[in-house]
Structures are given as C-alpha cells and as structure tokens.
Design a protein around this motif. Structure first.
Motif, PDB file in Angstrom:
ATOM      1  N   UNK A  47      72.315 -32.323  32.577  1.00 55.71           N
ATOM      2  CA  UNK A  47      71.110 -33.923  32.009  1.00 55.71           C
ATOM      3  C   UNK A  47      70.376 -33.553  33.601  1.00 55.71           C
ATOM      4  N   UNK A  48      69.122 -33.557  33.811  1.00 58.16           N
ATOM      5  CA  UNK A  48      67.758 -33.561  34.932  1.00 58.16           C
ATOM      6  C   UNK A  48      67.409 -33.986  35.090  1.00 58.16           C
ATOM      7  N   UNK A  49      66.368 -34.425  36.168  1.00 55.68           N
ATOM      8  CA  UNK A  49      64.890 -34.678  36.338  1.00 55.68           C
ATOM      9  C   UNK A  49      64.012 -33.931  36.564  1.00 55.68           C
ATOM     10  N   UNK A  50      62.844 -33.419  36.075  1.00 51.93           N
ATOM     11  CA  UNK A  50      61.979 -32.435  36.848  1.00 51.93           C
ATOM     12  C   UNK A  50      60.624 -33.231  36.117  1.00 51.93           C
ATOM     13  N   UNK A  51      59.701 -32.975  37.207  1.00 50.95           N
ATOM     14  CA  UNK A  51      58.555 -33.626  36.952  1.00 50.95           C
ATOM     15  C   UNK A  51      57.262 -32.513  37.467  1.00 50.95           C
ATOM     16  N   UNK A  52      56.064 -32.321  36.845  1.00 49.63           N
ATOM     17  CA  UNK A  52      54.915 -31.344  36.789  1.00 49.63           C
ATOM     18  C   UNK A  52      54.634 -31.997  38.892  1.00 49.63           C
ATOM     19  N   UNK A  53      53.806 -30.687  39.041  1.00 52.28           N
ATOM     20  CA  UNK A  53      52.970 -31.124  40.273  1.00 52.28           C
ATOM     21  C   UNK A  53      51.261 -31.890  39.891  1.00 52.28           C
ATOM     22  N   UNK A  54      51.406 -31.805  38.947  1.00 54.89           N
ATOM     23  CA  UNK A  54      49.567 -31.335  38.202  1.00 54.89           C
ATOM     24  C   UNK A  54      49.968 -33.283  37.793  1.00 54.89           C
ATOM     25  N   UNK A  55      50.869 -33.791  37.352  1.00 48.63           N
ATOM     26  CA  UNK A  55      50.957 -35.926  36.981  1.00 48.63           C
ATOM     27  C   UNK A  55      51.332 -36.070  36.147  1.00 48.63           C
ATOM     28  N   UNK A  63      52.568 -42.308  40.055  1.00 52.36           N
ATOM     29  CA  UNK A  63      50.945 -42.724  40.119  1.00 52.36           C
ATOM     30  C   UNK A  63      51.370 -43.796  40.503  1.00 52.36           C
ATOM     31  N   UNK A  64      51.099 -44.638  41.059  1.00 51.93           N
ATOM     32  CA  UNK A  64      50.700 -45.925  41.381  1.00 51.93           C
ATOM     33  C   UNK A  64      51.002 -45.640  43.468  1.00 51.93           C
ATOM     34  N   UNK A  65      51.895 -44.611  43.725  1.00 47.17           N
ATOM     35  CA  UNK A  65      51.793 -44.292  45.022  1.00 47.17           C
ATOM     36  C   UNK A  65      51.605 -43.025  45.378  1.00 47.17           C
ATOM     37  N   UNK A  66      50.758 -41.587  44.690  1.00 46.14           N
ATOM     38  CA  UNK A  66      50.535 -41.434  45.099  1.00 46.14           C
ATOM     39  C   UNK A  66      51.370 -39.959  45.314  1.00 46.14           C
TER      40      UNK A  66
END
Length: 184
Positions: A47-55, A63-66
């Motif tokens: 299991x890995x964490x992954x995020x999109x660049x588009x928020x 989000x708070x820290x941008x």
C-alpha cells in the motif's frame, strides 16, 4: 485467512532522519514477513500513498499549507530500495487509512481475510488509522513490531496502547509472527 499489508514503505517517508536511520532494518523485516507469508500462501498487499498535482486528492493539511506531497509517478512515490515488490499486488491511497476511498475492504473480503498483519510506516498515523478502520470492518490486527517504524515514538506508543487495549489488537515481534506461517 491472514493478509500482510505493507504500508507506505516509500522514498518520501524515509526522507525524515528518524525513519532514514531505521530504513534498512525495517526493509529487511518487511521482506522476511512478506517472504514467509508468500511461502505459506497468505496474501500480501503493498500500500502506498499517491497524490495528484492538481490538488484533487490532497488532504486538509496539504490544502491549508498549499504544499503537495508524494505525487503519482514521482521518485518520492516509489517504494524504497531493497523492498521486495515484484510479486505483490499494489494499492494506492490518498489518506492515512488504507481503507479510506480504496477497494481494500473488497480485496480482503475476496481473499476471505479475517486478520491483517501491519508493517511499514508510520506507526502513529497511517498504521494506526488503518488498524482502527480494520477493527470497524471486523478484521483482527497484528502489528509486526520489528517491521514498523515511526518518526514520533511518543505518539506511536500512545496510540498503539489505546488500539491494543480498546480493540484487542496485538503487537508481536517478527519471530513470533513468522512462526504463524510455519507448517504445524
């Protein structure tokens, strides 16, 4: 049936000096655990964490820290060197719990899993959140003590103490867990 969940053993998390110091030790313990599970016919899921660049997948603090973190396809998102990954299925998550917004519950039901062994990082957040949600899904939890690390030992000790006491989850040394996979 038992499944081993190896959580967030990714380059990004081991940028933290406290985790970096334990990387080789935790990788070796995870590899021993997954090897024994595989040989015994138990399931293993990376299991890995992954995020999109588009928020669109960012958590509230991001989000708070941008400030984004662990973008899909980046070097940060790759599993750490030395971790055996080739034979194991993978699952991406965007929150601390591996259950939140994923198909983990369905996978575990399809595999007829009633107990998960948790390994990886970090004990005080992603491991703990996954463990709490496993309890909510009526799945027993065993923490592989030697295959778990944290950058905040005090928080990890506190949250694990609560989960062990309230949810009857167990923290076991790797040697004891490996004996579960040995033939009777």
């Amino acid at each position: 049936m038992i499944a081993v969940l190896v959580i967030d053993m990714q380059n990004a998390f081991f940028e933290d000096p406290a985790l970096q110091r334990r990387r080789e030790e935790v990788v070796a313990a995870c590899n021993s655990l997954t090897s024994a599970a595989r040989e015994a016919g138990a399931k293993v899921l990376l299991v890995g964490t992954e995020h999109e660049r588009d928020k669109s997948t960012w958590s509230l603090n991001m989000l708070d820290d941008d400030q984004g973190f662990i973008f899909r396809g980046s070097e940060q998102a790759e599993f750490v060197p030395g971790l055996v990954t080739a034979e194991h299925p993978r699952m991406a998550k965007t929150r601390d719990s591996a259950f939140m917004g994923t198909d983990l519950g369905m996978r575990l039901r399809n595999w007829e899993v009633d107990t998960v062994i948790l390994a990886g990082v970090s004990a005080h957040n992603c491991i703990a959140q996954t463990a709490a949600d496993a309890f909510a899904h009526n799945i027993r939890v065993i923490y592989a003590a030697d295959a778990i690390a944290t950058e905040n030992p005090e928080a990890a000790e506190g949250v694990l103490r609560v989960l062990v006491r309230e949810y009857r989850q167990r923290v076991l040394p790797l040697e004891e867990i490996l004996s579960v996979f040995e033939p009777a």
